[in-house]
Structure formats: C-alpha cells, structure tokens
Design a protein around this motif. Structure first.
Motif, short mmCIF file in Angstrom:
data_model
loop_
_atom_site.label_atom_id
_atom_site.label_comp_id
_atom_site.label_asym_id
_atom_site.label_seq_id
_atom_site.Cartn_x
_atom_site.Cartn_y
_atom_site.Cartn_z
N SER A 119 7.68 -16.85 -11.25
CA SER A 119 8.91 -17.68 -11.01
C SER A 119 8.11 -19.07 -11.27
O SER A 119 7.32 -19.59 -10.20
N LEU A 120 8.31 -19.57 -12.44
CA LEU A 120 7.59 -21.10 -12.42
C LEU A 120 8.68 -22.13 -12.47
O LEU A 120 9.71 -22.08 -12.90
N ASN A 121 7.97 -23.20 -11.77
CA ASN A 121 8.76 -24.32 -11.23
C ASN A 121 7.81 -25.54 -11.50
O ASN A 121 7.36 -26.13 -10.46
N SER A 122 7.41 -26.07 -12.69
CA SER A 122 6.57 -26.95 -13.00
C SER A 122 7.07 -28.16 -13.87
O SER A 122 8.06 -27.74 -14.27
N THR A 123 6.51 -29.01 -14.30
CA THR A 123 6.97 -30.01 -15.29
C THR A 123 6.77 -29.40 -16.58
O THR A 123 7.20 -29.79 -17.55
N ASP A 124 5.80 -28.50 -17.00
CA ASP A 124 5.38 -27.79 -18.08
C ASP A 124 6.26 -26.44 -18.36
O ASP A 124 6.76 -26.26 -19.40
N GLN A 126 9.44 -23.87 -16.77
CA GLN A 126 10.66 -23.45 -15.77
C GLN A 126 11.26 -22.12 -16.24
O GLN A 126 11.33 -21.87 -17.42
N GLY A 127 11.23 -21.42 -15.37
CA GLY A 127 11.99 -20.09 -15.65
C GLY A 127 10.84 -18.94 -15.03
O GLY A 127 10.08 -18.94 -14.28
N SER A 128 11.30 -17.80 -15.42
CA SER A 128 10.73 -16.52 -14.97
C SER A 128 10.19 -15.43 -16.10
O SER A 128 10.28 -15.52 -17.09
N ILE A 129 9.11 -14.90 -15.85
CA ILE A 129 8.34 -13.89 -16.50
C ILE A 129 8.15 -12.69 -15.99
O ILE A 129 7.74 -12.49 -14.67
N ASN A 130 8.72 -11.43 -16.48
CA ASN A 130 8.96 -10.34 -15.77
C ASN A 130 7.66 -9.42 -16.15
O ASN A 130 7.63 -9.15 -17.43
N PHE A 131 7.10 -8.42 -15.23
CA PHE A 131 6.09 -7.49 -15.72
C PHE A 131 6.22 -6.37 -15.15
O PHE A 131 6.66 -6.19 -13.99
N VAL A 132 5.71 -5.21 -15.94
CA VAL A 132 6.00 -4.00 -15.21
C VAL A 132 4.61 -2.96 -16.00
O VAL A 132 4.54 -3.14 -16.97
N THR A 141 -10.49 -5.13 -17.86
CA THR A 141 -9.09 -5.91 -18.11
C THR A 141 -8.26 -4.79 -18.45
O THR A 141 -8.62 -3.48 -18.81
N ARG A 142 -7.01 -5.00 -17.92
CA ARG A 142 -5.98 -3.92 -18.06
C ARG A 142 -4.72 -4.87 -18.85
O ARG A 142 -4.51 -6.19 -18.62
N ASP A 143 -3.82 -4.16 -19.63
CA ASP A 143 -2.65 -4.67 -20.25
C ASP A 143 -1.67 -4.09 -19.48
O ASP A 143 -1.19 -2.96 -19.25
N ILE A 144 -0.53 -5.15 -19.13
CA ILE A 144 0.58 -5.05 -18.41
C ILE A 144 1.84 -5.49 -19.45
O ILE A 144 1.65 -6.58 -19.95
N SER A 145 2.99 -4.78 -19.41
CA SER A 145 4.04 -5.03 -20.31
C SER A 145 4.84 -6.34 -19.57
O SER A 145 4.90 -6.45 -18.51
N ILE A 146 5.02 -7.38 -20.62
CA ILE A 146 6.08 -8.55 -20.21
C ILE A 146 7.21 -7.94 -20.82
O ILE A 146 7.37 -7.73 -22.09
N VAL A 147 8.41 -7.55 -19.88
CA VAL A 147 9.47 -7.00 -20.51
C VAL A 147 10.58 -8.06 -20.77
O VAL A 147 11.72 -7.70 -20.93
N GLY A 148 10.62 -9.34 -20.14
CA GLY A 148 11.53 -10.33 -20.36
C GLY A 148 11.28 -11.32 -19.73
O GLY A 148 10.23 -11.72 -19.03
N GLY A 149 12.21 -12.49 -19.62
CA GLY A 149 12.16 -13.61 -18.84
C GLY A 149 13.37 -14.54 -18.96
O GLY A 149 14.35 -14.02 -19.45
N THR A 150 13.37 -15.48 -18.24
CA THR A 150 14.47 -16.56 -18.03
C THR A 150 13.79 -17.88 -18.45
O THR A 150 12.77 -18.44 -18.60
N GLY A 151 14.90 -19.02 -18.63
CA GLY A 151 14.49 -20.25 -18.48
C GLY A 151 13.77 -20.51 -19.97
O GLY A 151 14.15 -20.14 -21.11
N ASP A 152 12.44 -21.29 -19.87
CA ASP A 152 11.69 -21.30 -21.08
C ASP A 152 11.02 -20.18 -21.56
O ASP A 152 10.72 -20.09 -22.78
N PHE A 153 11.28 -18.95 -20.99
CA PHE A 153 10.70 -17.56 -21.28
C PHE A 153 12.05 -16.60 -21.65
O PHE A 153 11.85 -15.43 -21.39
#
Length: 185
Positions: A119-124, A126-132, A141-153
C-alpha cells in the motif's frame, strides 16, 4: 516406397520451417514499468512488542507462537504490516506498508507461501500492488506473481524478483523487491 520417403522428408522440412518461423515471431516482452522497493519485517519474539511489525498467529500444536517452529518452521503462519522504503535503511522515511501473510508450507526445506499487498502513499506513487506465490527461501532470488493493483498500479500485472537483502536471526529480515510490470493500464 520412394513416395513415402519423399512425404516423410517433406513433413520434416515443413516442421523445421514452422519451428523456425515461430521462433522468429516470438515476441520479446519488455516491462512497461519498473520499481524497486525494500520491506523490513520485525517478527514479534515476546520481547520486542514496541518495534514488531509481524506476529505468528498460528503454529503447530504445542508450539510457541513467539518463536518460529523447528523443522523448517512448518505450520507457522505470520501476518505482517511492514514499512516499505526506497532504500535498504530501516530508518528511512517509509513510502508505504507491506501488509499480508506468509505461511511455512514445506516439511523438508525453508519455503513459504506469500499473499500480500504494497500500500503506497508517497508523492511518487499512490495505490496498491498485490502479490501472491511460493517463496523458496533458500534460493538467492525468487519470482513472485504481481496479480493486480489500484491507483497508479490499476490492473498492473507482472513479476517481482525478491531477494533477502539482510537478516538477523529469526527476528528481522529485509527483502529487496524488484518489480517488472508487463501489463500497465
């Protein structure tokens, strides 16, 4: 007999031609957006209530919920509300929170399953990024899926390459999360 061998040669050449055409047509995907952030997890151990950002909420029968279980932590479930920073300094100003859970789901190695949001809330940003996804902790290193987001994402999808950047015993760890978005709305 000759007709069969000519037919076989024709089909082999056809398959080679189709295969090479397919390889030429295959598109190289480039990310439409990239972002690197760090999140800092301080697990409650019975003595650090003031700074803890995560807690064990379920454990195997008879296990202590203030110390991770033995045997690869199998059966532990932790929830977290961790600060996110632009660099690897825990004391840098947070740009958001990492909120979700991880559960240790393998009996023979250190592996966790993750479900969380930034959940991001900075001047650069705004919004959320969802991982699973699965997190095989022993891999560098490991790869995790980014499955969606809100706001800028909004509706962004992609891959987050996660790396354990630092850890202190079983109380603190810091993850470097290198996100590459391949679908950007």
């Amino acid at each position: 007999m000759k007709a069969r061998s000519y037919t076989a040669i024709f089909f082999i050449l056809l398959i080679i031609s189709i295969s090479s055409s397919y390889a030429k047509m295959r598109k190289e995907y480039k990310p439409c957006k990239e972002l690197v952030l760090f999140f800092h997890d301080i697990i409650y151990n019975g003595h650090n209530k003031a700074n803890a950002t995560s807690a064990i909420v379920a454990a195997p029968e008879g296990a202590n919920r203030t110390i991770l279980a033995g045997e690869f932590h199998f059966g532990n479930v932790a929830v977290f509300d961790d600060p996110i920073t632009l660099d690897n300094n825990l004391h840098s100003p947070p740009v958001g929170r990492a909120q979700g859970m991880y559960l240790y789901d393998t009996k023979n190695t250190y592996t966790a399953w993750l479900g969380f949001s930034f959940s991001l809330n900075s001047t650069d940003h705004q919004g959320s990024i969802n991982f699973v996804g699965a997190d095989p902790l022993m891999n560098k290193t490991r790869d995790i899926s980014i499955v969606g987001g809100t706001g800028d994402f909004f509706m962004h999808r992609g891959v987050a390459t996660v790396m354990t950047d630092a850890y202190e015993g079983e109380v603190y760890f810091r993850l470097r999360v290198d996100m590459k978005f391949y679908e950007c709305w």
